[in-house]
Design a protein around this motif. Structure first.
Motif, PDB file in Angstrom:
ATOM      1  N   GLN A 110     -24.124  -7.138   3.363  1.00 41.18           N
ATOM      2  CA  GLN A 110     -22.883  -7.909   3.335  1.00 41.18           C
ATOM      3  C   GLN A 110     -22.929  -8.971   2.242  1.00 41.18           C
ATOM      4  N   ARG A 111     -24.080  -9.589   2.039  1.00 42.65           N
ATOM      5  CA  ARG A 111     -24.231 -10.587   0.982  1.00 42.65           C
ATOM      6  C   ARG A 111     -24.035  -9.951  -0.390  1.00 42.65           C
ATOM      7  N   ILE A 112     -24.642  -8.800  -0.600  1.00 43.32           N
ATOM      8  CA  ILE A 112     -24.513  -8.091  -1.875  1.00 43.32           C
ATOM      9  C   ILE A 112     -23.061  -7.672  -2.097  1.00 43.32           C
ATOM     10  N   ASN A 113     -22.414  -7.176  -1.052  1.00 42.33           N
ATOM     11  CA  ASN A 113     -21.018  -6.760  -1.146  1.00 42.33           C
ATOM     12  C   ASN A 113     -20.118  -7.940  -1.507  1.00 42.33           C
ATOM     13  N   ALA A 114     -20.362  -9.098  -0.880  1.00 41.78           N
ATOM     14  CA  ALA A 114     -19.570 -10.289  -1.177  1.00 41.78           C
ATOM     15  C   ALA A 114     -19.778 -10.720  -2.631  1.00 41.78           C
ATOM     16  N   GLU A 115     -21.017 -10.652  -3.127  1.00 42.70           N
ATOM     17  CA  GLU A 115     -21.284 -10.995  -4.521  1.00 42.70           C
ATOM     18  C   GLU A 115     -20.557 -10.034  -5.455  1.00 42.70           C
ATOM     19  N   TYR A 116     -20.578  -8.775  -5.121  1.00 41.12           N
ATOM     20  CA  TYR A 116     -19.915  -7.746  -5.910  1.00 41.12           C
ATOM     21  C   TYR A 116     -18.419  -8.020  -5.985  1.00 41.12           C
ATOM     22  N   ARG A 117     -17.833  -8.373  -4.858  1.00 41.11           N
ATOM     23  CA  ARG A 117     -16.397  -8.675  -4.821  1.00 41.11           C
ATOM     24  C   ARG A 117     -16.078  -9.948  -5.608  1.00 41.11           C
ATOM     25  N   ARG A 118     -16.942 -10.957  -5.489  1.00 42.11           N
ATOM     26  CA  ARG A 118     -16.724 -12.197  -6.238  1.00 42.11           C
ATOM     27  C   ARG A 118     -16.782 -11.950  -7.741  1.00 42.11           C
ATOM     28  N   ALA A 119     -17.551 -10.971  -8.142  1.00 45.79           N
ATOM     29  CA  ALA A 119     -17.685 -10.648  -9.560  1.00 45.79           C
ATOM     30  C   ALA A 119     -16.446  -9.919 -10.083  1.00 45.79           C
ATOM     31  N   GLY A 120     -15.467  -9.687  -9.206  1.00 41.15           N
ATOM     32  CA  GLY A 120     -14.217  -9.074  -9.637  1.00 41.15           C
ATOM     33  C   GLY A 120     -14.157  -7.574  -9.461  1.00 41.15           C
ATOM     34  N   HIS A 121     -15.081  -7.041  -8.728  1.00 38.36           N
ATOM     35  CA  HIS A 121     -15.079  -5.597  -8.476  1.00 38.36           C
ATOM     36  C   HIS A 121     -14.626  -5.341  -7.059  1.00 38.36           C
ATOM     37  N   GLU A 122     -14.099  -4.177  -6.849  1.00 40.82           N
ATOM     38  CA  GLU A 122     -13.727  -3.791  -5.488  1.00 40.82           C
ATOM     39  C   GLU A 122     -14.689  -2.695  -5.058  1.00 40.82           C
ATOM     40  N   ALA A 123     -15.218  -2.830  -3.858  1.00 41.12           N
ATOM     41  CA  ALA A 123     -16.142  -1.830  -3.336  1.00 41.12           C
ATOM     42  C   ALA A 123     -15.398  -0.517  -3.144  1.00 41.12           C
ATOM     43  N   PRO A 124     -16.033   0.628  -3.407  1.00 43.41           N
ATOM     44  CA  PRO A 124     -15.372   1.920  -3.198  1.00 43.41           C
ATOM     45  C   PRO A 124     -14.936   2.068  -1.742  1.00 43.41           C
ATOM     46  N   ASP A 125     -13.785   2.669  -1.545  1.00 40.15           N
ATOM     47  CA  ASP A 125     -13.246   2.898  -0.203  1.00 40.15           C
ATOM     48  C   ASP A 125     -13.538   4.334   0.190  1.00 40.15           C
ATOM     49  N   ASP A 126     -14.479   4.523   1.106  1.00 39.91           N
ATOM     50  CA  ASP A 126     -14.865   5.872   1.535  1.00 39.91           C
ATOM     51  C   ASP A 126     -13.786   6.555   2.352  1.00 39.91           C
ATOM     52  N   SER A 127     -12.797   5.798   2.804  1.00 43.98           N
ATOM     53  CA  SER A 127     -11.766   6.404   3.656  1.00 43.98           C
ATOM     54  C   SER A 127     -10.686   7.101   2.846  1.00 43.98           C
ATOM     55  N   VAL A 128     -10.640   6.873   1.531  1.00 43.81           N
ATOM     56  CA  VAL A 128      -9.631   7.496   0.684  1.00 43.81           C
ATOM     57  C   VAL A 128     -10.268   8.666  -0.034  1.00 43.81           C
ATOM     58  N   PRO A 129      -9.734   9.879   0.150  1.00 44.38           N
ATOM     59  CA  PRO A 129     -10.327  11.046  -0.534  1.00 44.38           C
ATOM     60  C   PRO A 129     -10.314  10.843  -2.036  1.00 44.38           C
ATOM     61  N   GLY A 130     -11.462  11.138  -2.626  1.00 42.18           N
ATOM     62  CA  GLY A 130     -11.599  11.028  -4.071  1.00 42.18           C
ATOM     63  C   GLY A 130     -11.952   9.640  -4.553  1.00 42.18           C
ATOM     64  N   ALA A 131     -11.909   8.646  -3.667  1.00 44.66           N
ATOM     65  CA  ALA A 131     -12.266   7.286  -4.078  1.00 44.66           C
ATOM     66  C   ALA A 131     -13.781   7.135  -4.074  1.00 44.66           C
ATOM     67  N   GLY A 132     -14.299   6.327  -4.965  1.00 43.06           N
ATOM     68  CA  GLY A 132     -15.716   5.982  -4.987  1.00 43.06           C
ATOM     69  C   GLY A 132     -16.481   7.013  -5.626  1.00 43.06           C
TER      70      GLY A 132
END
Length: 116
Positions: A94-116
């Motif tokens: 969760q800490r790494i994910n929050a840092e990633y988001r703060r850096a302006g990136h969006e985490a891949p969404d596994d619920s959307v086909p073809g995303a990530g």
């Protein structure tokens, strides 16, 4: 080795092995055997003094305290250790994910086909 590090820095360091087994057990309201069991389960690995005595850091004591809470509620020590490890891994992810988001990136969404 530790003599090269100023005392004020060591006191602020969560990973500095400042506590003896007896003091750590007293702070946790546990026995030295409980701390040894956590070591055998590989939840925490205390550093050793030059004389071979176990030394614990504040971080390790927080981990041990969480395991103690679970054991006090009736969870077997092996299961408590696994739960604490998983909780720690989740917190880190969760800490790494929050840092990633703060850096302006969006985490891949596994619920959307073809995303990530």
């Amino acid at each position: 080795m530790t003599a090269d590090i100023p005392l004020s820095d060591r006191l602020d360091d969560d990973d500095y092995p400042a506590y003896t087994m007896g003091r750590a057990a007293e702070m946790l309201g546990a026995t030295p055997a409980f701390l040894r069991a956590l070591g055998e389960a590989r939840l925490i690995t205390p550093l050793r003094s030059e004389g071979g005595h176990r030394r614990y850091s504040r971080y390790q004591l927080r981990i041990a305290a969480r395991a103690r809470e679970l054991v006090d509620r009736g969870t077997p020590i092996e299961a408590a250790c696994r739960i604490v490890i998983l909780e720690d891994q989740l917190e880190e992810a969760q800490r790494i994910n929050a840092e990633y988001r703060r850096a302006g990136h969006e985490a891949p969404d596994d619920s959307v086909p073809g995303a990530g």
